[in-house]
Design a protein around this motif. Sequence first.
Motif, mmCIF file in Angstrom:
data_model
loop_
_atom_site.group_PDB
_atom_site.id
_atom_site.type_symbol
_atom_site.label_atom_id
_atom_site.label_comp_id
_atom_site.label_asym_id
_atom_site.label_seq_id
_atom_site.Cartn_x
_atom_site.Cartn_y
_atom_site.Cartn_z
ATOM 1 N N LEU A 9 0.858 -1.180 0.000
ATOM 2 C CA LEU A 9 0.000 0.000 0.000
ATOM 3 C C LEU A 9 0.892 1.227 0.000
ATOM 4 O O LEU A 9 1.977 1.216 0.590
ATOM 5 N N PHE A 11 0.687 5.500 0.670
ATOM 6 C CA PHE A 11 -0.076 6.672 1.100
ATOM 7 C C PHE A 11 0.763 7.950 1.101
ATOM 8 O O PHE A 11 0.261 9.009 1.466
ATOM 9 N N GLU A 69 -6.503 5.248 -6.207
ATOM 10 C CA GLU A 69 -7.804 5.814 -5.868
ATOM 11 C C GLU A 69 -7.702 7.339 -5.882
ATOM 12 O O GLU A 69 -6.611 7.890 -5.847
ATOM 13 N N ARG A 70 -8.867 8.000 -5.899
ATOM 14 C CA ARG A 70 -8.957 9.466 -5.845
ATOM 15 C C ARG A 70 -8.260 10.132 -7.019
ATOM 16 O O ARG A 70 -7.587 11.148 -6.887
ATOM 17 N N CYS A 120 -4.796 12.750 -3.567
ATOM 18 C CA CYS A 120 -3.771 12.322 -2.613
ATOM 19 C C CYS A 120 -3.211 11.001 -3.125
ATOM 20 O O CYS A 120 -3.744 10.418 -4.062
ATOM 21 N N GLU A 122 -3.014 7.302 -2.854
ATOM 22 C CA GLU A 122 -3.700 6.140 -2.283
ATOM 23 C C GLU A 122 -3.605 5.036 -3.316
ATOM 24 O O GLU A 122 -4.363 5.019 -4.283
#
Length: 141
Positions: A9, A11, A69-70, A120, A122
Motif C-alpha cells: 500500500l 499513502f 484511488e482518488r 492524494c 492512495e
Amino acid sequence: MDGPPLRLLAFDADDLSVVSMHLQDAVLTAADVAFLAREQRFALVCDRFDWGAADGLACARRRTGLRFERVRAVKARDVPQGSEAPLQLLALRFEPGTAPAGVIELVFAGGAGLRLDVDCIEAAMDDLGALGPVQPTPNHG
C-alpha cells in the motif's frame, strides 16, 4: 524460489517509491490499463519482473495488479492506444501540488508516460499469480 505474493500500500511519496522499485521493468499494454472516472480509480495489470526472485539465470515475472484511488484525470503521452505494443514501466513518480494533491507519473521506456491528477496518494499493488520463468533479465542499455 517462489515466495508469497507481494501486497503493498502507498499513502505518501516514500511508500510510492517502494512500489515503484518493485514495479521497475514491469511489462503491459495499453489494453491492460483502465481509468474508471466515476469511481475515481485508475488500474492496470502487468507482468512484473520479480527482482527478489532473480538470482543468476532464474529470472521470473508475476502477474500483478496496481490501482490508484482518488484520481481526477489521466493524461497519456506517446502511449499506443488499442495496441498490443508492449510498454515497459521504468518508474512511478509523485509531483506534489497543493497538499495532499499532486500528479503521479508512470514513466515508460521510450518516452511514453501517463500522468494521474490525484487528490492524494492512495495506491495498492497486489501480486495476482505465481512466478513464471522468463528470459532475459531486463536491460536498459
